[in-house]
Design a protein around this motif. Structure first.
Motif, PDB file in Angstrom:
ATOM      1  N   ILE A   1       9.299  12.940   4.424  1.00  0.00           N
ATOM      2  CA  ILE A   1      10.225  11.635   4.211  1.00  0.00           C
ATOM      3  C   ILE A   1       8.794  10.104   4.860  1.00  0.00           C
ATOM      4  CG2 ILE A   1      11.559  10.498   5.018  1.00  0.00           C
ATOM      5  CD1 ILE A   1      12.552  13.060   6.041  1.00  0.00           C
ATOM      6  N   ALA A   2       7.953  10.763   5.317  1.00  0.00           N
ATOM      7  CA  ALA A   2       6.631   9.991   5.507  1.00  0.00           C
ATOM      8  C   ALA A   2       6.399   9.490   4.491  1.00  0.00           C
ATOM      9  CB  ALA A   2       5.942  10.057   6.631  1.00  0.00           C
ATOM     10  N   PRO A   3       5.463  10.483   3.991  1.00  0.00           N
ATOM     11  CA  PRO A   3       4.529  10.306   2.528  1.00  0.00           C
ATOM     12  C   PRO A   3       5.758   9.551   1.600  1.00  0.00           C
ATOM     13  CG  PRO A   3       3.859  12.197   2.794  1.00  0.00           C
ATOM     14  CD  PRO A   3       5.159  12.020   4.096  1.00  0.00           C
TER      15      PRO A   3
ATOM     16  N   MET B   1       6.234   4.908  -2.412  1.00  0.00           N
ATOM     17  CA  MET B   1       7.774   3.851  -2.082  1.00  0.00           C
ATOM     18  C   MET B   1       7.926   2.413  -1.918  1.00  0.00           C
ATOM     19  SD  MET B   1      11.287   6.453  -2.250  1.00  0.00           S
ATOM     20  CE  MET B   1      11.626   5.720  -3.575  1.00  0.00           C
ATOM     21  N   GLU B   2       6.429   2.278  -0.664  1.00  0.00           N
ATOM     22  CA  GLU B   2       6.611   0.755  -0.437  1.00  0.00           C
ATOM     23  C   GLU B   2       5.196   0.484  -0.587  1.00  0.00           C
ATOM     24  OE1 GLU B   2       7.547  -2.003   2.422  1.00  0.00           O
ATOM     25  OE2 GLU B   2       8.805  -0.367   1.872  1.00  0.00           O
TER      26      GLU B   2
ATOM     27  N   SER C   1      -0.170   6.871  -4.224  1.00  0.00           N
ATOM     28  CA  SER C   1      -2.156   7.216  -4.284  1.00  0.00           C
ATOM     29  C   SER C   1      -2.432   7.603  -3.744  1.00  0.00           C
ATOM     30  CB  SER C   1      -2.639   5.931  -4.849  1.00  0.00           C
ATOM     31  OG  SER C   1      -2.893   5.643  -3.872  1.00  0.00           O
ATOM     32  N   LYS C   2      -4.155   8.689  -3.667  1.00  0.00           N
ATOM     33  CA  LYS C   2      -4.664   9.717  -2.672  1.00  0.00           C
ATOM     34  C   LYS C   2      -5.396   8.980  -1.440  1.00  0.00           C
ATOM     35  CE  LYS C   2      -8.369  12.464  -2.364  1.00  0.00           C
ATOM     36  NZ  LYS C   2      -9.805  12.480  -3.772  1.00  0.00           N
ATOM     37  N   GLU C   3      -5.481   7.510  -1.733  1.00  0.00           N
ATOM     38  CA  GLU C   3      -5.782   6.753  -0.662  1.00  0.00           C
ATOM     39  C   GLU C   3      -4.184   6.501   0.008  1.00  0.00           C
ATOM     40  OE1 GLU C   3      -6.541   6.322  -3.577  1.00  0.00           O
ATOM     41  OE2 GLU C   3      -8.676   6.753  -3.598  1.00  0.00           O
ATOM     42  N   ASN C   4      -3.352   6.419  -0.372  1.00  0.00           N
ATOM     43  CA  ASN C   4      -2.209   5.800   0.569  1.00  0.00           C
ATOM     44  C   ASN C   4      -1.638   7.137   1.265  1.00  0.00           C
ATOM     45  OD1 ASN C   4      -2.262   3.949  -0.197  1.00  0.00           O
ATOM     46  ND2 ASN C   4      -0.727   3.586  -2.370  1.00  0.00           N
ATOM     47  N   TYR C   5      -1.730   8.494   0.618  1.00  0.00           N
ATOM     48  CA  TYR C   5      -1.137  10.041   0.777  1.00  0.00           C
ATOM     49  C   TYR C   5      -2.293   9.623   2.177  1.00  0.00           C
ATOM     50  CZ  TYR C   5       0.026  14.433   1.338  1.00  0.00           C
ATOM     51  OH  TYR C   5       0.390  15.672   2.204  1.00  0.00           O
TER      52      TYR C   5
ATOM     53  N   VAL D   1      -1.222   8.911  10.180  1.00  0.00           N
ATOM     54  CA  VAL D   1       0.166   8.450  11.049  1.00  0.00           C
ATOM     55  C   VAL D   1       0.923   8.688  11.153  1.00  0.00           C
ATOM     56  CG1 VAL D   1       2.288   6.753  10.546  1.00  0.00           C
ATOM     57  CG2 VAL D   1      -0.127   5.896   9.691  1.00  0.00           C
ATOM     58  N   ILE D   2       1.107  10.399  10.343  1.00  0.00           N
ATOM     59  CA  ILE D   2       1.906  11.791  10.596  1.00  0.00           C
ATOM     60  C   ILE D   2       2.104  12.486  11.704  1.00  0.00           C
ATOM     61  CG2 ILE D   2       2.631  13.886   9.321  1.00  0.00           C
ATOM     62  CD1 ILE D   2       2.501  13.025   6.965  1.00  0.00           C
TER      63      ILE D   2
END
Length: 160
Positions: free
Chosen positions: A29-31, A36-37, A41-45, A51-52
């Motif tokens: 859910i978080a990724p 979506m927000e 991208s790999k960097e955003n992931y 944070v997970i």
């Protein structure tokens, strides 16, 4: 009394059940919501992965001390004695995801941005509907079925 093999039957099994659901949920859910927000991208992931662990702890606390007790009080008002297992599970998922998605739409933004602000309130309904949809379908189709399957397998091994 009938005991459902697909659900935990002891506190130890309850912990295992919650761990399975929460680990799957937080890691999917978080990724997806972060993607979506702010874009996929790999960097955003990789940022999401940082944070997970914090979000997982927050989710466990919220499930145990907020959503669980609240849903436990509300469920008997809506579910009848003749309602089947699937109806009860669906309603339980609906109520839990509603409570958690409302809280995590706010808290998740604060954790993700590393600051408490009014920003999550400004776009709350847009964000919440999206977050609810993502969380509901992942819980309904992935996390809950896997956890119930694990419980069924656990109970089949202990009964033989």
């Amino acid at each position: 009394m009938y005991r459902e093999d697909r659900l935990p039957q002891s506190p130890k099994e309850g912990i295992i059940f919650m761990l399975i659901i929460s680990i799957i949920s937080v890691n999917t859910i978080a990724p997806i919501i972060m993607g979506m927000e702010i874009g996929f991208s790999k960097e955003n992931y990789l940022e999401t992965l940082k944070v997970i662990p914090i979000m997982w702890i927050i989710v466990i606390i919220l499930v145990r001390f907020v959503a669980g007790p609240l849903v436990g009080k509300v469920m008997p008002k809506f579910v009848g004695e003749t309602d089947g297992f699937n109806a009860r599970i669906l309603f339980n998922i609906l109520l839990n995801v509603t409570v958690l998605s409302i809280l995590l739409t706010l808290i998740g933004t604060w954790v993700g941005t590393k600051q408490i602000s009014f920003a999550p309130f400004q776009n709350f309904f847009h964000s919440w509907f999206r977050n609810f949809g993502v969380a509901f379908w992942i819980e309904l189709l992935i996390a809950q079925p896997i956890a119930r399957f694990a419980m069924k397998k656990l109970h089949s091994k202990t009964s033989t």
